[in-house]
Motif scaffolding. Structure first.
Motif, PDB file in Angstrom:
ATOM      1  N   PHE A  51       0.839  -1.403  -0.080  1.00  0.00           N
ATOM      2  CA  PHE A  51      -0.195   0.174  -0.316  1.00  0.00           C
ATOM      3  C   PHE A  51       1.182   1.173   0.064  1.00  0.00           C
ATOM      4  O   PHE A  51       0.557   2.336  -0.863  1.00  0.00           O
ATOM      5  CB  PHE A  51      -0.928  -0.138   1.250  1.00  0.00           C
ATOM      6  N   ARG A  52       1.950   1.292   0.622  1.00  0.00           N
ATOM      7  CA  ARG A  52       2.802   2.690   1.310  1.00  0.00           C
ATOM      8  C   ARG A  52       3.731   2.840  -0.417  1.00  0.00           C
ATOM      9  O   ARG A  52       3.727   3.837  -0.919  1.00  0.00           O
ATOM     10  CB  ARG A  52       3.749   2.458   1.965  1.00  0.00           C
ATOM     11  N   THR A  53       3.374   1.359  -1.011  1.00  0.00           N
ATOM     12  CA  THR A  53       4.622   1.566  -2.161  1.00  0.00           C
ATOM     13  C   THR A  53       3.452   2.554  -3.194  1.00  0.00           C
ATOM     14  O   THR A  53       3.995   3.103  -3.882  1.00  0.00           O
ATOM     15  CB  THR A  53       5.342   0.212  -2.905  1.00  0.00           C
ATOM     16  N   ARG A 103       3.948   5.650  -5.353  1.00  0.00           N
ATOM     17  CA  ARG A 103       3.793   5.421  -6.981  1.00  0.00           C
ATOM     18  C   ARG A 103       2.521   6.607  -7.820  1.00  0.00           C
ATOM     19  O   ARG A 103       2.899   7.294  -8.671  1.00  0.00           O
ATOM     20  CB  ARG A 103       3.500   3.860  -7.244  1.00  0.00           C
ATOM     21  N   THR A 104       1.806   6.085  -7.076  1.00  0.00           N
ATOM     22  CA  THR A 104       0.113   7.202  -7.383  1.00  0.00           C
ATOM     23  C   THR A 104       0.631   8.882  -7.474  1.00  0.00           C
ATOM     24  O   THR A 104       0.441   8.917  -8.102  1.00  0.00           O
ATOM     25  CB  THR A 104      -1.228   7.083  -6.565  1.00  0.00           C
ATOM     26  N   ASP A 108       4.865  -3.443 -13.295  1.00  0.00           N
ATOM     27  CA  ASP A 108       5.442  -2.793 -11.771  1.00  0.00           C
ATOM     28  C   ASP A 108       5.084  -1.222 -11.056  1.00  0.00           C
ATOM     29  O   ASP A 108       5.414  -0.707 -10.620  1.00  0.00           O
ATOM     30  CB  ASP A 108       7.490  -2.846 -11.915  1.00  0.00           C
ATOM     31  N   VAL A 109       4.692  -1.523 -11.921  1.00  0.00           N
ATOM     32  CA  VAL A 109       3.890   0.374 -11.950  1.00  0.00           C
ATOM     33  C   VAL A 109       1.900  -0.060 -11.557  1.00  0.00           C
ATOM     34  O   VAL A 109       1.264  -0.374 -11.960  1.00  0.00           O
ATOM     35  CB  VAL A 109       3.521   1.273 -12.934  1.00  0.00           C
ATOM     36  N   MET A 110       2.651  -0.163  -9.874  1.00  0.00           N
ATOM     37  CA  MET A 110       1.120  -0.123  -8.946  1.00  0.00           C
ATOM     38  C   MET A 110       0.473   1.473  -8.211  1.00  0.00           C
ATOM     39  O   MET A 110       1.548   1.531  -7.500  1.00  0.00           O
ATOM     40  CB  MET A 110       1.509  -1.540  -8.098  1.00  0.00           C
ATOM     41  N   THR A 111      -0.885   1.381  -9.111  1.00  0.00           N
ATOM     42  CA  THR A 111      -1.251   2.881  -8.306  1.00  0.00           C
ATOM     43  C   THR A 111      -2.509   2.474  -7.356  1.00  0.00           C
ATOM     44  O   THR A 111      -2.598   0.660  -7.680  1.00  0.00           O
ATOM     45  CB  THR A 111      -1.762   3.145  -9.364  1.00  0.00           C
TER      46      THR A 111
END
Length: 301
Positions: free
Chosen positions: A71-73, A77-78, A243-246
């Motif tokens: 979640f923090r990642t 990223r968002t 790999d782009v988790m928003t």
């Protein structure tokens, strides 16, 4: 000597209360019901789902989701993608609006219509266009490979945050261009001519005359782009950026893929709170800017 009799002052009758108007309620009730049904109720349902106690978790859903590294990642990223995309849209949109408004060239109206046409397209079409152009098997890579003789082209950025940011800048820049063009058309041409006749350079005219009038429009366009990029899902999904988790992608993963509805509801509640905070901040700053400009105009008058 004559005496006149003065009439004693009569007490003013108290004002009658305004009659209760049923028409005002009849006009107010339908939009209120629509707002409750399509906005308040879904958000309330999401909040209650995040506090689901049927599984015995309760507030443990929140602590478990918010304390996870994923979640923090996704949150970082968002915010990173939204901020960089908004910055790119502001820079590119301002340049395009200045050229279209103040640099006469053949085909400027066509370019303006093409920019408006982008607003009517779904976001995934821009992503597909990027794939056909800049993908590993796209036209640009094929052209470079033919020129250099290599087996593969050098471009491979669509599955990275850079590819998502580039696609979002391409799609959301018209949301900045359009309000800026409307603001530039309100600037009197005589004001620009007088500033130029007094020896001001084009950059100085831009800094002291044009941009101060365009700040509210620039703030409105930038705030809209920030909200849209913060909640964008289609571009991230169609770029294939694994790999782009928003946050929107994480909501989709939790709710649809793993069927973790309480966890998805927690993330959705955070997403809604973040969007509302940005919207309230925009309204506050917009009121400050417009109030300051009006006060300055009143002082000049």
């Amino acid at each position: 000597m004559t005496a006149t009799l003065e009439r004693p002052p009569t007490e003013a009758s108290p004002p009658r209360p305004a009659p209760f108007r049923w028409q005002s309620i009849a006009w107010t009730l339908p939009p209120l019901l629509l707002a409750l049904g399509f906005a308040v109720y879904p958000m309330a349902r999401v909040l209650t789902e995040s506090l689901d106690t049927e599984t015995g978790s309760g507030l443990g859903n929140w602590s478990g989701v918010l304390g996870s590294e994923l979640f923090r990642t996704a949150l970082w990223r968002t915010m990173q993608i939204a901020a960089l995309s908004t910055l790119g849209c502001l820079v590119l949109g301002t340049l395009l609006a200045l050229v279209l408004a103040f640099v006469p060239f053949t085909g400027s109206k066509v370019v303006g219509r093409l920019i408006d046409a982008v607003l009517s397209l779904p976001s995934f079409l821009i992503t597909l266009a990027f794939t056909f152009l800049y993908g590993t098997a796209g036209a640009v890579n094929a052209l470079i490979a033919r020129i250099t003789g290599d087996a593969h082209g050098p471009l491979n950025f669509l599955g990275t945050p850079l590819g998502v940011i580039a696609a979002e800048i391409t799609f959301f820049t018209p949301f900045v261009v359009r309000p800026l063009l409307a603001a530039f058309t309100q600037i009197p041409r005589e004001q620009l001519d007088v500033a130029a006749s007094l020896g001001a350079s084009p950059l100085r005219v831009l800094r002291t005359v044009v941009m101060p009038e365009a700040w509210p429009a620039l703030l409105a366009g930038g705030s809209l782009v920030l909200l849209l990029t913060l909640n964008e899902f289609g571009i991230v999904l169609f770029t294939g950026a694994k790999d782009v988790m928003t946050l929107p992608v994480l909501i989709y993963t939790r709710g649809i893929v793993t069927f973790d509805l309480p966890g998805a509801a927690v993330i959705a509640t955070v997403q809604v709170a973040l969007s509302l905070t940005l919207y309230c901040t925009y309204r506050f700053l917009f009121a400050k800017l417009t109030g300051g400009s009006r006060a300055a105009v009143d002082e000049k008058i």
